[in-house]
Structures are given as structure tokens and as C-alpha cells.
Design a protein around this motif. Sequence first.
Motif, PDB file in Angstrom:
ATOM      1  N   VAL A 204      -8.718   4.549 -11.589  1.00 42.83           N
ATOM      2  CA  VAL A 204      -7.758   5.563 -11.141  1.00 42.83           C
ATOM      3  C   VAL A 204      -7.889   6.781 -12.036  1.00 42.83           C
ATOM      4  CG1 VAL A 204      -5.296   6.076 -10.921  1.00 42.83           C
ATOM      5  CG2 VAL A 204      -6.146   3.826 -10.264  1.00 42.83           C
ATOM      6  N   GLN A 205      -8.068   7.944 -11.413  1.00 42.99           N
ATOM      7  CA  GLN A 205      -8.175   9.174 -12.206  1.00 42.99           C
ATOM      8  C   GLN A 205      -6.843   9.909 -12.221  1.00 42.99           C
ATOM      9  OE1 GLN A 205     -11.447  11.751 -11.244  1.00 42.99           O
ATOM     10  NE2 GLN A 205     -12.809  10.580 -12.571  1.00 42.99           N
ATOM     11  N   VAL A 206      -6.481  10.390 -13.403  1.00 36.97           N
ATOM     12  CA  VAL A 206      -5.236  11.158 -13.556  1.00 36.97           C
ATOM     13  C   VAL A 206      -5.572  12.500 -14.209  1.00 36.97           C
ATOM     14  CG1 VAL A 206      -3.708   9.155 -13.739  1.00 36.97           C
ATOM     15  CG2 VAL A 206      -4.807  10.044 -15.794  1.00 36.97           C
ATOM     16  N   PRO A 207      -4.776  13.528 -13.910  1.00 34.79           N
ATOM     17  CA  PRO A 207      -5.037  14.809 -14.575  1.00 34.79           C
ATOM     18  C   PRO A 207      -4.707  14.703 -16.071  1.00 34.79           C
ATOM     19  CG  PRO A 207      -3.143  14.956 -13.089  1.00 34.79           C
ATOM     20  CD  PRO A 207      -3.674  13.574 -12.974  1.00 34.79           C
ATOM     21  N   ALA A 208      -5.603  15.176 -16.917  1.00 37.59           N
ATOM     22  CA  ALA A 208      -5.366  15.094 -18.369  1.00 37.59           C
ATOM     23  C   ALA A 208      -6.223  16.133 -19.074  1.00 37.59           C
ATOM     24  CB  ALA A 208      -5.709  13.704 -18.880  1.00 37.59           C
ATOM     25  N   SER A 209      -5.587  16.940 -19.909  1.00 42.26           N
ATOM     26  CA  SER A 209      -6.373  17.903 -20.688  1.00 42.26           C
ATOM     27  C   SER A 209      -6.383  17.528 -22.161  1.00 42.26           C
ATOM     28  CB  SER A 209      -5.811  19.317 -20.503  1.00 42.26           C
ATOM     29  OG  SER A 209      -4.425  19.306 -20.783  1.00 42.26           O
ATOM     30  N   GLN A 210      -5.471  16.642 -22.541  1.00 39.14           N
ATOM     31  CA  GLN A 210      -5.452  16.192 -23.942  1.00 39.14           C
ATOM     32  C   GLN A 210      -4.996  14.728 -23.986  1.00 39.14           C
ATOM     33  OE1 GLN A 210      -2.765  18.887 -25.798  1.00 39.14           O
ATOM     34  NE2 GLN A 210      -1.225  18.661 -24.230  1.00 39.14           N
ATOM     35  N   PRO A 211      -5.227  14.077 -25.131  1.00 36.27           N
ATOM     36  CA  PRO A 211      -4.898  12.646 -25.229  1.00 36.27           C
ATOM     37  C   PRO A 211      -3.445  12.330 -24.878  1.00 36.27           C
ATOM     38  CG  PRO A 211      -6.248  13.292 -27.079  1.00 36.27           C
ATOM     39  CD  PRO A 211      -5.944  14.547 -26.334  1.00 36.27           C
ATOM     40  N   SER A 212      -2.534  13.231 -25.188  1.00 30.36           N
ATOM     41  CA  SER A 212      -1.118  12.932 -24.893  1.00 30.36           C
ATOM     42  C   SER A 212      -0.873  12.851 -23.383  1.00 30.36           C
ATOM     43  CB  SER A 212      -0.207  13.977 -25.533  1.00 30.36           C
ATOM     44  OG  SER A 212      -0.472  15.242 -24.975  1.00 30.36           O
ATOM     45  N   ASP A 213      -1.691  13.569 -22.590  1.00 27.32           N
ATOM     46  CA  ASP A 213      -1.554  13.475 -21.126  1.00 27.32           C
ATOM     47  C   ASP A 213      -1.956  12.080 -20.641  1.00 27.32           C
ATOM     48  OD1 ASP A 213      -2.839  16.846 -20.585  1.00 27.32           O
ATOM     49  OD2 ASP A 213      -0.819  16.085 -21.053  1.00 27.32           O
ATOM     50  N   VAL A 214      -3.004  11.544 -21.271  1.00 25.20           N
ATOM     51  CA  VAL A 214      -3.462  10.195 -20.902  1.00 25.20           C
ATOM     52  C   VAL A 214      -2.369   9.193 -21.251  1.00 25.20           C
ATOM     53  CG1 VAL A 214      -5.268   8.454 -21.202  1.00 25.20           C
ATOM     54  CG2 VAL A 214      -5.832  10.885 -21.410  1.00 25.20           C
ATOM     55  N   GLU A 215      -1.812   9.364 -22.443  1.00 26.79           N
ATOM     56  CA  GLU A 215      -0.756   8.474 -22.917  1.00 26.79           C
ATOM     57  C   GLU A 215       0.443   8.532 -21.966  1.00 26.79           C
ATOM     58  OE1 GLU A 215       1.250   7.551 -27.260  1.00 26.79           O
ATOM     59  OE2 GLU A 215      -0.194   9.169 -27.045  1.00 26.79           O
ATOM     60  N   ALA A 216       0.777   9.745 -21.530  1.00 20.97           N
ATOM     61  CA  ALA A 216       1.923   9.914 -20.626  1.00 20.97           C
ATOM     62  C   ALA A 216       1.656   9.243 -19.282  1.00 20.97           C
ATOM     63  CB  ALA A 216       2.208  11.402 -20.427  1.00 20.97           C
TER      64      ALA A 216
ATOM     65  N   ALA B 153       0.838  -1.203   0.000  1.00 18.41           N
ATOM     66  CA  ALA B 153       0.000   0.000   0.000  1.00 18.41           C
ATOM     67  C   ALA B 153       0.868   1.247   0.000  1.00 18.41           C
ATOM     68  CB  ALA B 153      -0.909  -0.010   1.219  1.00 18.41           C
ATOM     69  N   ALA B 154       1.979   1.176   0.729  1.00 21.16           N
ATOM     70  CA  ALA B 154       2.859   2.351   0.818  1.00 21.16           C
ATOM     71  C   ALA B 154       3.441   2.684  -0.549  1.00 21.16           C
ATOM     72  CB  ALA B 154       3.973   2.063   1.822  1.00 21.16           C
ATOM     73  N   ASP B 155       3.892   1.643  -1.261  1.00 21.82           N
ATOM     74  CA  ASP B 155       4.477   1.881  -2.580  1.00 21.82           C
ATOM     75  C   ASP B 155       3.435   2.381  -3.576  1.00 21.82           C
ATOM     76  OD1 ASP B 155       6.793  -0.935  -2.373  1.00 21.82           O
ATOM     77  OD2 ASP B 155       6.954   1.140  -1.708  1.00 21.82           O
ATOM     78  N   ILE B 156       2.239   1.800  -3.491  1.00 24.99           N
ATOM     79  CA  ILE B 156       1.171   2.232  -4.411  1.00 24.99           C
ATOM     80  C   ILE B 156       0.798   3.690  -4.137  1.00 24.99           C
ATOM     81  CG2 ILE B 156      -1.261   1.882  -5.016  1.00 24.99           C
ATOM     82  CD1 ILE B 156      -0.768  -1.138  -4.561  1.00 24.99           C
ATOM     83  N   SER B 157       0.674   4.018  -2.831  1.00 27.52           N
ATOM     84  CA  SER B 157       0.325   5.402  -2.469  1.00 27.52           C
ATOM     85  C   SER B 157       1.364   6.359  -3.017  1.00 27.52           C
ATOM     86  CB  SER B 157       0.258   5.568  -0.951  1.00 27.52           C
ATOM     87  OG  SER B 157      -0.688   4.717  -0.434  1.00 27.52           O
ATOM     88  N   SER B 158       2.628   5.967  -2.874  1.00 29.77           N
ATOM     89  CA  SER B 158       3.708   6.838  -3.330  1.00 29.77           C
ATOM     90  C   SER B 158       3.667   6.997  -4.850  1.00 29.77           C
ATOM     91  CB  SER B 158       5.031   6.224  -2.863  1.00 29.77           C
ATOM     92  OG  SER B 158       6.079   6.801  -3.524  1.00 29.77           O
ATOM     93  N   LEU B 159       3.419   5.890  -5.544  1.00 27.08           N
ATOM     94  CA  LEU B 159       3.341   5.922  -7.011  1.00 27.08           C
ATOM     95  C   LEU B 159       2.210   6.845  -7.464  1.00 27.08           C
ATOM     96  CD1 LEU B 159       4.018   4.691  -9.865  1.00 27.08           C
ATOM     97  CD2 LEU B 159       2.284   2.973  -9.348  1.00 27.08           C
ATOM     98  N   LEU B 160       1.028   6.669  -6.846  1.00 26.65           N
ATOM     99  CA  LEU B 160      -0.131   7.462  -7.248  1.00 26.65           C
ATOM    100  C   LEU B 160       0.068   8.941  -6.921  1.00 26.65           C
ATOM    101  CD1 LEU B 160      -3.070   5.057  -6.280  1.00 26.65           C
ATOM    102  CD2 LEU B 160      -2.017   5.396  -8.510  1.00 26.65           C
ATOM    103  N   ALA B 161       0.679   9.189  -5.762  1.00 31.90           N
ATOM    104  CA  ALA B 161       0.924  10.591  -5.384  1.00 31.90           C
ATOM    105  C   ALA B 161       1.851  11.241  -6.406  1.00 31.90           C
ATOM    106  CB  ALA B 161       1.528  10.651  -3.989  1.00 31.90           C
ATOM    107  N   GLY B 162       2.875  10.505  -6.835  1.00 28.75           N
ATOM    108  CA  GLY B 162       3.826  11.035  -7.813  1.00 28.75           C
ATOM    109  C   GLY B 162       3.167  11.344  -9.140  1.00 28.75           C
ATOM    110  N   ALA B 163       2.119  10.555  -9.480  1.00 24.75           N
ATOM    111  CA  ALA B 163       1.420  10.764 -10.759  1.00 24.75           C
ATOM    112  C   ALA B 163       0.201  11.667 -10.583  1.00 24.75           C
ATOM    113  CB  ALA B 163       0.995   9.409 -11.320  1.00 24.75           C
ATOM    114  N   LYS B 164       0.028  12.211  -9.391  1.00 25.57           N
ATOM    115  CA  LYS B 164      -1.149  13.026  -9.041  1.00 25.57           C
ATOM    116  C   LYS B 164      -2.443  12.258  -9.367  1.00 25.57           C
ATOM    117  CE  LYS B 164       1.210  17.398  -9.528  1.00 25.57           C
ATOM    118  NZ  LYS B 164       1.645  18.370 -10.480  1.00 25.57           N
ATOM    119  N   ALA B 165      -2.397  10.979  -9.143  1.00 29.85           N
ATOM    120  CA  ALA B 165      -3.538  10.123  -9.453  1.00 29.85           C
ATOM    121  C   ALA B 165      -4.276   9.764  -8.175  1.00 29.85           C
ATOM    122  CB  ALA B 165      -3.046   8.851 -10.140  1.00 29.85           C
TER     123      ALA B 165
END
Lengths: 219, 195
Positions: free
Chosen positions: A188-200, A162-174
Amino acid sequence: MRHDQHQNGPLEPQDVEELLPWYVTGRVSREEARGIEAALKTMPDLAEKLAQVQREREAVSRAAEAVEAAPPETLQRLLQQVETTRQRRVQRADNRDEAGGWLKGAMSHSVIWQAAFAAACVAIVALGIRLYNPPAPGDLTGGINGSGRATLLVTFQPDATAADISSLLAGAKAVVTGGPGPDGTYLVQVPASQPSDVEAAVSRLQSRQELVATVRPVQ
Amino acid sequence: MDLLSARSADAAASDGQLLARIARGDKDAVTALYRRLERPLFAFLVKTLRDREAAADVLNETMLDVWRQAGRFEGKSSVATWIYSIAHHKAISWLRKRREVELDEDMVAAVPDDAPAADTKIAAEDLTQTIARLMEKLSVDHRIVLQLAYFQEFSVGQIAEILDCPENTVKTRMFYARQRLRALLEAEGIEGAAA
């Protein structure tokens, strides 16, 4: 305990000292306790050694008692995982029943039915191939909502903590917004304003294979 | 049965009865067994791993294994011994993964100690606190055997089952753990506080 050695004679001084940590917690046999009590009367320095063991025990117990309880979410997470595995068991049992009944029925009929059975198998395989159709790399367009976020379907590796997952998600602002599903998938929701953000975001999560098993956008 | 009656029935059930219910898929029994074991098991894991988050993860994984494997429990040992052996195995795996298992007492002793001088410390803390502090400097094997014997109050035989080693190994580890503790106390200028 070396009951076999102790039962027929007095304890050796070394045995007595070895047993003191268990004597103070009452975890020696009656025979051993009697041996230690007899030795306490004849070994002048044993009482001090016993007092030392008691101090150690008090120190260990006090330090352990001072540990705060586990975070409440540990139980919640456990119960969620228990429910997921329970549902999987039920699903597997249902699938076995259905498959068993279907196979039994199919195999007991005529050649015509056997041909139909074979055709059904081919259809199922074809359907499986169609269903397993991951989006092409350039096709990651979907799921961006009005508030500038996209939803991904993510499964984590079974040994990811859980600690590693939390850290990963926090790093991705997810953030996790749903799940786990019966197959262990999280929304899981991630910030994205265009398709390239989703891809990233997908690439970023995919790059952590030690934590993330699968990730794909919700189309 | 109302909620209060159900809870009091859970509290009265033995570990073995709860485990049998878990094997039949009873989620309430998981909660009851978790609540019963959580404090001591979590304390054991925190003291072993020296990391609260990791201890919570290992506690979770341990209880999930209990849920998954309850049907395979053969009753050859007590339920508590069985669960602690799962927890111990997972804790050691975690330490190995983090390569901390090599962080033994020698390496810890090599870390510069910026604590105040001995006489100042003893004035500020009693002997029990000093012993507890110095125990943190022991190797993981030594910390584990002290925890299991002194706090969890397991017998030599039970600890041998948990650690999957001979009983004499348990006694030897305890002997060296206490000897090391005595050396640490002597280094602090305290003699005769530990055997």
C-alpha cells in the motif's frame, strides 16, 4: 410439506391456502397439487386467492430481475482470494512434506545427529527471533520514493469488507499497488515527504484494528 | 480441450460435478459455479441487505466459503440449498453486525412516508410495482421467505434447510409476510390485491 398429513385425505382449506405460494412455482408434491386443484373446483374464492399469490410472485420476481449484476470485480477478487488460499495449501503441504522428511531423517540417526538436530532447532528459533524484528517507533524512515510516496506492508482483518477497506484507504489517500501475497499481505502506497508522514500513516492504519491486522513500512 | 469446449463442458456440468471439481482445487469450476449462481444469489442478497456493496461482499465471502468447504459437502441437501444457507447465514451476520436486524417492519412503518398520495401513486405505477415497493417495508425474515419461495423457487423443505428452522416456521413466516403485505396494500387504499 406435511406429506404425512396430506397423503391419506383431502387438504384442509388452511393447508390449501398455505401451499398456494409453492403451488404457483410448481414446488408442491403431486399429491398436494391434486388436492389444490380439487379445492379450486369446490372453494369459490380460492381462484382469486391464487391470482393474488401469482401477482405477488410476479412482483417479487420482477423486482429481483431488475437488480443489476454484481460488479465484475467481485469475481476478480474471489479468484484472487482463491489463488491465495490455493497457494497457502500447496505451501502448507510442501512444508509438511519437508518437515516430515527432515524430522524422520534426523530422528533415525545416531546421538551425534540428534545433537545436531537439537542445535539446528536452536538456530531456527534464533533466526526466527532475528527475522521477527519490527522497526522501532522512531525508525520509520524507509521507503519514501522520489515521487513523495512510501510503501507499507498491510494485512487486513479476515472479516474486513472491501467497502470498509476502500473507505479506509481513501481517507488515508492510500492506494493498493500490489498483493495479496501468499500470507495475505498487500503493498500500500501512502503520500509521504518525510519519515514523520510514514509514521503518521502507520499510526492511522494501526488505529483501525477492526480492519487492519498488521502494518509496517517497507525499509 | 480448447476454451470454448471447456466453457461448454462447464455449462453442462451439474452443480454437484462443479462442486466436486472445486473440492479438488479446480479454479475454473469456481468461475463456472459463480457465473451460474451470481445473478439470483446477488439479487437475493441485495433484497435481503438492501445494500449493493454489502451484497457484493457477502457474495464474495459465500463463494470463498464454497471454495474452502467444498470437500466437506456431504450431499445431504442440494448444492444450491447448501450455498444459499451459507449466504443467508452471512447476510444475517452482516445485518446483526450493523444492528439492522432490529430494523423490523414496525420501525420501517414508523418512518415518515413522503411518497405521493395513494391515488396518484396507483396512477403512476401498476399493482405489481406497488406490491414490489411495499415488500421493501417488510421485515428481513419476511422478505427472505418471499424471495426464496417466489424468485428462487425453493420448496418449503429447502427453505427450512436454508433458514435452519422447521417447515412449519417457513409456512408461518410466509403467512405473516403475506398478511403484512395485505395490510400495507390496504393502507394504500388497495384492497384484495394480496391475500
